[in-house]
Design an enzyme around this catalytic site. Structure first.
Site, PDB file in Angstrom:
ATOM      1  N   THR A  63       7.869 -15.295  15.621  1.00 55.99           N
ATOM      2  CA  THR A  63       7.323 -16.557  15.530  1.00 55.99           C
ATOM      3  C   THR A  63       5.814 -16.575  15.815  1.00 55.99           C
ATOM      4  OG1 THR A  63       7.799 -17.046  17.640  1.00 55.99           O
ATOM      5  CG2 THR A  63       9.368 -17.671  16.037  1.00 55.99           C
ATOM      6  N   LYS A  64       5.090 -15.461  16.431  1.00 55.26           N
ATOM      7  CA  LYS A  64       3.835 -15.163  16.833  1.00 55.26           C
ATOM      8  C   LYS A  64       3.283 -13.854  16.296  1.00 55.26           C
ATOM      9  CE  LYS A  64       4.040 -18.343  20.678  1.00 55.26           C
ATOM     10  NZ  LYS A  64       4.206 -18.602  21.945  1.00 55.26           N
ATOM     11  N   HIS A 104      10.121 -25.033   5.206  1.00 55.03           N
ATOM     12  CA  HIS A 104      10.112 -26.342   4.712  1.00 55.03           C
ATOM     13  C   HIS A 104       9.567 -27.018   6.342  1.00 55.03           C
ATOM     14  CE1 HIS A 104      12.459 -26.431   1.131  1.00 55.03           C
ATOM     15  NE2 HIS A 104      13.350 -25.562   1.553  1.00 55.03           N
ATOM     16  N   SER A 106      15.426  -4.529  16.094  1.00 53.92           N
ATOM     17  CA  SER A 106      16.360  -5.178  15.244  1.00 53.92           C
ATOM     18  C   SER A 106      16.669  -6.441  15.623  1.00 53.92           C
ATOM     19  CB  SER A 106      17.696  -4.168  15.349  1.00 53.92           C
ATOM     20  OG  SER A 106      17.357  -3.169  14.596  1.00 53.92           O
ATOM     21  N   ASN A 150       0.730  -1.079   0.055  1.00 51.56           N
ATOM     22  CA  ASN A 150       0.026  -0.109  -0.040  1.00 51.56           C
ATOM     23  C   ASN A 150       0.893   1.315  -0.072  1.00 51.56           C
ATOM     24  OD1 ASN A 150      -2.761  -0.828   0.122  1.00 51.56           O
ATOM     25  ND2 ASN A 150      -2.033  -2.020   1.880  1.00 51.56           N
TER      26      ASN A 150
END
Length: 172
Positions: free
Chosen positions: A147-148, A100, A142, A64
């Site tokens: 992971t959530k 993977h 940084s 955007n």
């Protein structure tokens, strides 16, 4: 049928090569913008790509207005990537939508789309993994590995990323 699949793989390989070897190093920000649109990336006006970026599947990426993509940023659109308004993605940040499956005997790919809300700031060398939503106004510090999902107006950092602070809600 095999020939068609082979030719399609060659086509996508050539597109990947042209974008990441030539287009990402053109000296003109406007020229980079128009060539990425030509290759199917959904770009609003006023999006800046700085030199040295890396794109996987431009057709799967929507960006955007007012977004700044820093040097050497990797954007993976293979499962879909949506970047909101006025987002800053700093130097060497990586956003993955596909990786993977380490439990699969063939190491098959798996993943899902990533969404980054308006006014978010993705700081340098941070990594966002597949299926993540970064809330509006959130900051990824940084070196963080996300992971959530990140709630709006929170600051996350660390490995794995955890909430380390909160950002004021203002008219950014």
């Amino acid at each position: 049928m095999r020939l068609i699949l082979h030719l399609r793989a060659i086509k996508y390989g050539l597109i990947w090569y042209v974008i990441n070897s030539f287009v990402s190093n053109f000296p003109s920000i406007r020229l980079r913008y128009y060539i990425l649109k030509f290759f199917g990336m959904n770009l609003a006006p006023n999006v800046r790509f700085y030199q040295g970026f890396h794109i996987r599947n431009p057709k799967g990426i929507t960006i955007n207005d007012g977004v700044s993509i820093g040097p050497r940023v990797l954007l993976d659109g293979r499962k879909g990537l949506i970047i909101g308004k006025n987002v800053v993605i700093a130097y060497e940040a990586i956003i993955w939508t596909l990786n993977h499956d380490y439990n699969d005997i063939y190491f098959a790919g798996k993943g899902s789309s990533v969404t980054i809300g308006d006014y978010a700031w993705i700081c340098c060398r941070s990594i966002i993994l597949p299926g993540i939503t970064i809330g509006e106004g959130a900051v990824v510090a940084s070196g963080a590995i996300v992971t959530k999902d990140v709630p709006p107006y929170t600051i996350v950092g660390g490995t794995p990323a955890k909430i380390i602070g909160y950002r004021e809600k203002k008219a950014y």
